[in-house]
Write an enzyme that holds these catalytic residues in place. Structure first.
Site, mmCIF file in Angstrom:
data_model
loop_
_atom_site.group_PDB
_atom_site.id
_atom_site.type_symbol
_atom_site.label_atom_id
_atom_site.label_comp_id
_atom_site.label_asym_id
_atom_site.label_seq_id
_atom_site.Cartn_x
_atom_site.Cartn_y
_atom_site.Cartn_z
ATOM 1 N N ARG A 38 0.823 -1.207 0.000
ATOM 2 C CA ARG A 38 0.000 0.000 0.000
ATOM 3 C C ARG A 38 0.859 1.261 0.000
ATOM 4 N NH1 ARG A 38 -5.286 -1.846 3.048
ATOM 5 N NH2 ARG A 38 -4.831 -4.053 3.042
ATOM 6 N N SER B 107 -21.293 -15.338 14.448
ATOM 7 C CA SER B 107 -20.796 -14.172 13.723
ATOM 8 C C SER B 107 -20.955 -14.334 12.211
ATOM 9 C CB SER B 107 -19.305 -14.034 14.095
ATOM 10 O OG SER B 107 -18.641 -13.150 13.259
ATOM 11 N N SER C 252 -19.251 -3.043 4.133
ATOM 12 C CA SER C 252 -18.544 -1.920 3.522
ATOM 13 C C SER C 252 -17.974 -2.217 2.145
ATOM 14 C CB SER C 252 -17.421 -1.457 4.434
ATOM 15 O OG SER C 252 -16.458 -2.469 4.580
ATOM 16 N N HIS D 41 -21.462 1.811 8.546
ATOM 17 C CA HIS D 41 -21.759 2.338 7.205
ATOM 18 C C HIS D 41 -23.242 2.648 7.034
ATOM 19 C CE1 HIS D 41 -17.662 1.666 5.836
ATOM 20 N NE2 HIS D 41 -17.713 0.572 6.589
ATOM 21 N N THR E 183 -19.907 4.637 14.189
ATOM 22 C CA THR E 183 -18.699 5.468 14.137
ATOM 23 C C THR E 183 -19.099 6.926 13.995
ATOM 24 O OG1 THR E 183 -16.574 5.802 13.027
ATOM 25 C CG2 THR E 183 -18.441 5.369 11.601
ATOM 26 N N LYS F 110 -17.447 8.507 9.701
ATOM 27 C CA LYS F 110 -17.829 8.382 8.293
ATOM 28 C C LYS F 110 -18.924 9.426 8.004
ATOM 29 C CE LYS F 110 -16.088 3.681 8.444
ATOM 30 N NZ LYS F 110 -14.717 3.829 7.972
ATOM 31 N N THR G 49 -7.092 7.661 26.684
ATOM 32 C CA THR G 49 -7.505 9.066 26.830
ATOM 33 C C THR G 49 -8.768 9.348 26.013
ATOM 34 O OG1 THR G 49 -5.230 9.725 27.215
ATOM 35 C CG2 THR G 49 -6.720 11.455 26.449
ATOM 36 N N THR H 46 -8.458 -7.241 2.592
ATOM 37 C CA THR H 46 -9.714 -6.519 2.817
ATOM 38 C C THR H 46 -10.860 -7.224 2.092
ATOM 39 O OG1 THR H 46 -8.376 -4.511 2.897
ATOM 40 C CG2 THR H 46 -10.749 -4.200 2.767
HETATM 41 N N1 PMP Z 1 -16.716 -1.461 11.305
HETATM 42 C C1 PMP Z 1 -16.719 -1.439 9.965
HETATM 43 C C2 PMP Z 1 -17.710 -2.292 9.252
HETATM 44 C C3 PMP Z 1 -15.819 -0.641 9.265
HETATM 45 O O1 PMP Z 1 -15.821 -0.632 7.928
HETATM 46 C C4 PMP Z 1 -14.891 0.155 9.978
HETATM 47 C C5 PMP Z 1 -13.888 1.093 9.318
HETATM 48 N N2 PMP Z 1 -13.596 0.978 8.038
HETATM 49 C C6 PMP Z 1 -14.916 0.100 11.375
HETATM 50 C C7 PMP Z 1 -15.836 -0.711 12.008
HETATM 51 C C8 PMP Z 1 -13.966 0.920 12.176
HETATM 52 O O2 PMP Z 1 -14.462 2.215 12.308
HETATM 53 P P1 PMP Z 1 -13.462 3.460 12.505
HETATM 54 O O3 PMP Z 1 -12.931 3.812 11.159
HETATM 55 O O4 PMP Z 1 -14.308 4.505 13.136
HETATM 56 O O5 PMP Z 1 -12.376 2.967 13.420
#
Ligand code: PMP
Length: 403
Positions: free
Chosen positions: A21, A136, A188, A216, A244, A247, A277, A362
């Site tokens: 990458r 899962s 995602s 997402h 999150t 995003k 923190t 990925t």
């Molecule tokens: N869950 C999923 C499905 C994600 O795609 C991601 C990040 N790409 C995360 C959790 C992690 O979230 P963050 O980027 O806020 O650490």
């Protein structure tokens, strides 16, 4: 052992497999999204970003920026400590209330990232509940998998979005064992959406807890941006909704929402919460502004989905293959790691189009892709340029066209 040689050999393996990458060094420009400046070998060039998860451009929204500036001036830069020891700022308290309200839950708990919230919450819930078995979805995100692994709880994996397979696995388990069904709302990389109501039905039948990653989905679906769980009217059925702030809400941070007792349990036992923190208060203030804006305004959401539909139509017309799905994510399938990386380089170097290649691990090998994320601020002209650049590389590499 020569440590340096070892590191280099490992990196060379990635290069050979087309998986090494390289960061594009870009400067996002407040107020000009999706335009950015790319730094390369001492030169700069304008690019159009097509792969950001700032799906709605809220990371540059005037209300978010104003809230952050104001909070910075008022509270200073950092939180000053962990949540337990001096780091709980009033903004965190307010944000947790807003998040609980967004999901119709009693409580919410903040973490420093979505990754950490999954890792900490899943590992704590499963490890602190004797005999807990996790069931899962096979496509769950790395942060969920790492948290589940860390819990050392027994884990069964069901076929992706396959409720019958989930049912089969749950039926095999000890009826008295505590159980947790973990899945995502919008996946995602493929952009497909879980049958959440059906998953809840099966979980209820076997008295299992449910954990839904809405990373997402939040901000992007549902009348007030509460995610797919809001859109489908099932938020009240989930034990844990995880999300999150990084995003659709445009800043950074993660959270879980659920009952007061569940959040208090995770707050009290999760080391990933206790020993880190707290988020800067200005980040919390920015997130609150984004959540409030997207609660009251559906305009950005509607436009995002319209843009995604339009892009799909244009790709279809150009014969560029993409995975059909009902979400805002448009995966353009290349199916070769080296070609995928090369195409991405050509798009950037020759067309000023920035879309990162997505390779193994990925996605599974052979399904390498360009994950395109349109936003409300991508214009028709941006789309014309993207689609014609894709047509160009498709022809140049004689890539397979969609029927
Ligand atoms: N869950 C999923 C499905 C994600 O795609 C991601 C990040 N790409 C995360 C959790 C992690 O979230 P963050 O980027 O806020 O650490």
């Amino acid at each position: 052992m020569d440590y340096e040689d070892y590191f280099r050999a490992q990196i060379d393996t990635l290069r050979r497999e087309g998986r090494y990458r390289i960061f594009a060094d870009i400067e996002r420009q407040a107020g000009h999204y999706p335009r950015a400046i790319r730094h390369d070998a001492g030169a700069t060039r304008d690019v159009t970003v097509w792969c950001s998860n700032d799906y709605l451009g809220m990371g540059q929204h005037p209300k978010v920026l104003a809230a952050m500036h104001e909070a910075l001036d008022r509270y200073g830069a950092g939180a000053g400590g962990t949540r337990n020891i001096s780091g709980t700022n009033h903004e965190h308290v307010l944000l947790e209330r807003d998040l609980a309200e967004l999901h119709g839950k009693d409580a919410a708990l903040l973490f420093n990232s979505g990754y950490m919230s999954n890792w900490a919450a899943l590992s704590t819930l499963a490890s602190r509940m004797p005999g807990c078995v996790i069931v899962s979805d096979e496509m769950n995100h790395a942060s969920m998998i790492e948290g589940m692994r860390h819990s050392r709880a027994e884990r069964r994996v069901f076929r992706h979005n396959d409720v019958a397979d989930l049912r089969r696995l749950l039926a095999e388990l000890d009826p008295k064992a505590p159980k947790l069904v973990a899945f995502e709302s919008v996946y995602s990389m493929d952009g497909d959406i879980a049958p959440i109501a059906d998953i809840c039905d099966v979980a209820d039948e076997f008295r299992a807890m449910t954990y839904c990653d809405e990373v997402h989905g939040v901000g992007l679906y549902g009348a007030t941006g509460g995610g797919v769980t809001e859109r489908d009217g099932v938020a009240h059925r989930l034990t844990v909704i995880q999300g999150t702030l990084a995003k659709a809400f445009g800043v950074i941070g993660g959270y879980i929402a659920g009952s007061a007792a569940m959040c208090d349990f995770v707050r009290s036992y999760a080391s990933g919460f206790i020993f880190s923190t707290a988020l800067p208060p200005a980040v919390a203030a920015g997130a609150r502004a984004a959540i409030a804006h997207l609660r009251d305004s559906g305009m950005e959401r509607d436009r995002l989905h319209e843009r995604a539909r339009t892009l799909r139509r244009r790709l279809d017309a150009a014969g560029v293959p993409h995975l059909p799905n009902p979400s805002h994510i448009v995966p353009v399938m290349v199916c070769d790691p080296v070609v995928c990386k090369t195409i991405s380089d050509i798009l950037l170097d020759e067309h000023g189009i920035y879309v990162q290649p997505i390779n193994y691990p990925t996605v599974t090998r052979g399904t390498e892709r360009l994950r395109i994320t349109p936003s409300p601020v991508h214009t028709d002209a941006d789309m014309d340029r993207l689609v014609s650049a894709l047509e160009d590389v498709w022809a140049r590499f004689s890539l397979k066209r969609a029927a």
